[in-house]
Design a protein around this motif. Sequence first.
Motif, mmCIF file in Angstrom:
data_model
loop_
_atom_site.group_PDB
_atom_site.id
_atom_site.type_symbol
_atom_site.label_atom_id
_atom_site.label_comp_id
_atom_site.label_asym_id
_atom_site.label_seq_id
_atom_site.Cartn_x
_atom_site.Cartn_y
_atom_site.Cartn_z
ATOM 1 N N THR A 121 -14.896 -36.787 -13.524
ATOM 2 C CA THR A 121 -14.312 -36.479 -14.722
ATOM 3 C C THR A 121 -14.247 -35.326 -14.838
ATOM 4 N N MET A 122 -14.799 -34.649 -14.880
ATOM 5 C CA MET A 122 -14.639 -33.167 -14.932
ATOM 6 C C MET A 122 -14.484 -32.294 -14.124
ATOM 7 N N THR A 123 -14.005 -32.972 -13.141
ATOM 8 C CA THR A 123 -12.717 -32.192 -11.844
ATOM 9 C C THR A 123 -11.273 -32.455 -12.722
ATOM 10 N N PRO A 124 -10.485 -31.630 -12.880
ATOM 11 C CA PRO A 124 -9.371 -32.270 -13.436
ATOM 12 C C PRO A 124 -9.108 -32.392 -11.801
ATOM 13 N N GLY A 125 -8.079 -33.680 -12.831
ATOM 14 C CA GLY A 125 -6.682 -34.476 -12.463
ATOM 15 C C GLY A 125 -7.529 -35.488 -11.286
ATOM 16 N N THR A 126 -8.680 -35.971 -11.708
ATOM 17 C CA THR A 126 -9.318 -37.514 -11.011
ATOM 18 C C THR A 126 -10.155 -37.548 -12.058
ATOM 19 N N VAL A 127 -10.024 -39.291 -12.843
ATOM 20 C CA VAL A 127 -10.913 -38.892 -13.949
ATOM 21 C C VAL A 127 -11.768 -40.936 -12.884
ATOM 22 N N SER A 128 -13.107 -40.767 -13.791
ATOM 23 C CA SER A 128 -13.678 -42.390 -13.073
ATOM 24 C C SER A 128 -13.948 -42.919 -14.193
ATOM 25 N N ALA A 129 -13.006 -43.811 -14.009
ATOM 26 C CA ALA A 129 -12.188 -45.448 -14.460
ATOM 27 C C ALA A 129 -13.090 -46.578 -14.742
ATOM 28 N N ASP A 130 -13.716 -47.054 -14.175
ATOM 29 C CA ASP A 130 -14.667 -48.191 -13.399
ATOM 30 C C ASP A 130 -15.932 -48.189 -12.975
ATOM 31 N N LEU A 131 -16.928 -49.002 -13.241
ATOM 32 C CA LEU A 131 -17.538 -48.486 -12.222
ATOM 33 C C LEU A 131 -17.823 -50.306 -12.394
ATOM 34 N N SER A 132 -17.720 -50.876 -10.976
ATOM 35 C CA SER A 132 -18.223 -51.961 -10.363
ATOM 36 C C SER A 132 -19.090 -53.305 -11.181
ATOM 37 N N ALA A 133 -18.947 -54.211 -11.305
ATOM 38 C CA ALA A 133 -20.395 -55.179 -12.282
ATOM 39 C C ALA A 133 -21.603 -54.460 -10.525
ATOM 40 N N ASP A 134 -21.707 -54.750 -9.930
ATOM 41 C CA ASP A 134 -22.352 -54.234 -8.903
ATOM 42 C C ASP A 134 -23.393 -53.364 -8.605
ATOM 43 N N GLY A 135 -22.345 -52.352 -9.213
ATOM 44 C CA GLY A 135 -22.577 -50.831 -8.846
ATOM 45 C C GLY A 135 -22.273 -49.938 -7.248
ATOM 46 N N ARG A 136 -21.113 -50.770 -7.094
ATOM 47 C CA ARG A 136 -21.507 -51.299 -5.856
ATOM 48 C C ARG A 136 -20.194 -50.027 -5.474
ATOM 49 N N SER A 137 -18.820 -49.465 -6.366
ATOM 50 C CA SER A 137 -17.447 -48.627 -6.206
ATOM 51 C C SER A 137 -17.500 -48.469 -7.604
ATOM 52 N N ILE A 138 -16.493 -47.744 -7.085
ATOM 53 C CA ILE A 138 -16.216 -46.620 -8.996
ATOM 54 C C ILE A 138 -14.885 -46.665 -7.956
ATOM 55 N N LEU A 139 -13.884 -46.897 -9.382
ATOM 56 C CA LEU A 139 -12.835 -47.105 -10.002
ATOM 57 C C LEU A 139 -12.201 -45.588 -10.235
ATOM 58 N N VAL A 140 -11.736 -44.075 -9.821
ATOM 59 C CA VAL A 140 -11.519 -43.139 -9.675
ATOM 60 C C VAL A 140 -9.134 -43.451 -9.987
ATOM 61 N N HIS A 141 -8.526 -42.768 -11.018
ATOM 62 C CA HIS A 141 -7.942 -42.808 -10.779
ATOM 63 C C HIS A 141 -7.482 -40.790 -10.447
ATOM 64 N N CYS A 142 -6.348 -41.255 -9.754
ATOM 65 C CA CYS A 142 -6.172 -39.642 -9.637
ATOM 66 C C CYS A 142 -4.262 -39.180 -9.416
ATOM 67 N N LEU A 143 -4.744 -37.864 -11.092
ATOM 68 C CA LEU A 143 -3.194 -37.748 -10.970
ATOM 69 C C LEU A 143 -2.212 -37.062 -9.979
ATOM 70 N N ASP A 144 -2.463 -37.061 -9.049
ATOM 71 C CA ASP A 144 -1.335 -36.780 -7.794
ATOM 72 C C ASP A 144 -2.498 -37.133 -6.006
ATOM 73 N N ALA A 145 -2.351 -37.866 -5.404
ATOM 74 C CA ALA A 145 -2.927 -38.113 -4.704
ATOM 75 C C ALA A 145 -1.380 -39.017 -3.013
ATOM 76 N N ALA A 146 -2.017 -37.886 -2.323
ATOM 77 C CA ALA A 146 -0.498 -38.843 -1.163
ATOM 78 C C ALA A 146 -1.723 -39.408 -0.226
ATOM 79 N N ASP A 147 -2.590 -38.994 -0.385
ATOM 80 C CA ASP A 147 -3.683 -39.789 0.444
ATOM 81 C C ASP A 147 -4.462 -40.470 0.089
ATOM 82 N N PRO A 148 -5.052 -41.255 -0.629
ATOM 83 C CA PRO A 148 -5.536 -41.983 -1.413
ATOM 84 C C PRO A 148 -7.002 -42.303 -0.417
ATOM 85 N N ASP A 149 -7.009 -42.381 1.024
ATOM 86 C CA ASP A 149 -8.432 -42.563 1.301
ATOM 87 C C ASP A 149 -8.261 -40.813 2.194
#
Length: 168
Positions: A121-149
């Motif tokens: 979240t502190m890094t501009p252009g990305t925001v942690s949006a959600d943590l899965s209920a089991d804590g095994r993954s985090i959802l991240v929003h990227c402002l501009d990502a040509a290659d999500p992988d």
Amino acid sequence: MSARSTRERLLPHPMLSVVVAIVWIGLANDISVGNIVLGAALGLAIPAWTACWWPERPRIKRPLTIAAYIGVVAWDIVVSNIEVARLILFRRGASLQSVFVTVPLALKTPEAITMLAGTITMTPGTVSADLSADGRSILVHCLDAADPDAVVQQIKTRYERRLKEIFE
């Protein structure tokens, strides 16, 4: 009873004790012997009284890695600020490839996961949006990502790997 357990019982959170004392003196707006004594008493009493509700302190396995981690994060914040400024100033909104990515987590401790989410979240252009209920993954929003992988790999190699070394 060992000296360490006695110290931890009487002073469970030393930094909190100092902060409480300083805040008290600041709120009183008077540096006098009475306020200093009362601030110190509150600084000792409040953490001792609330210690049963505090989680265990995290174990830091490699403390020197923290300095390297801070350096990497600081560098990434500077670089990301420049990239986001360039995107905002010189690219049209329609050409941005805004995307949500799911980052699978190898981290297990809540402190490490919290540090990762905060770093993202502190890094501009990305925001942690959600943590899965089991804590095994985090959802991240990227402002501009040509290659999500590539974004997922960058988060895992630059941040998660270092946090794993520090906490686990």
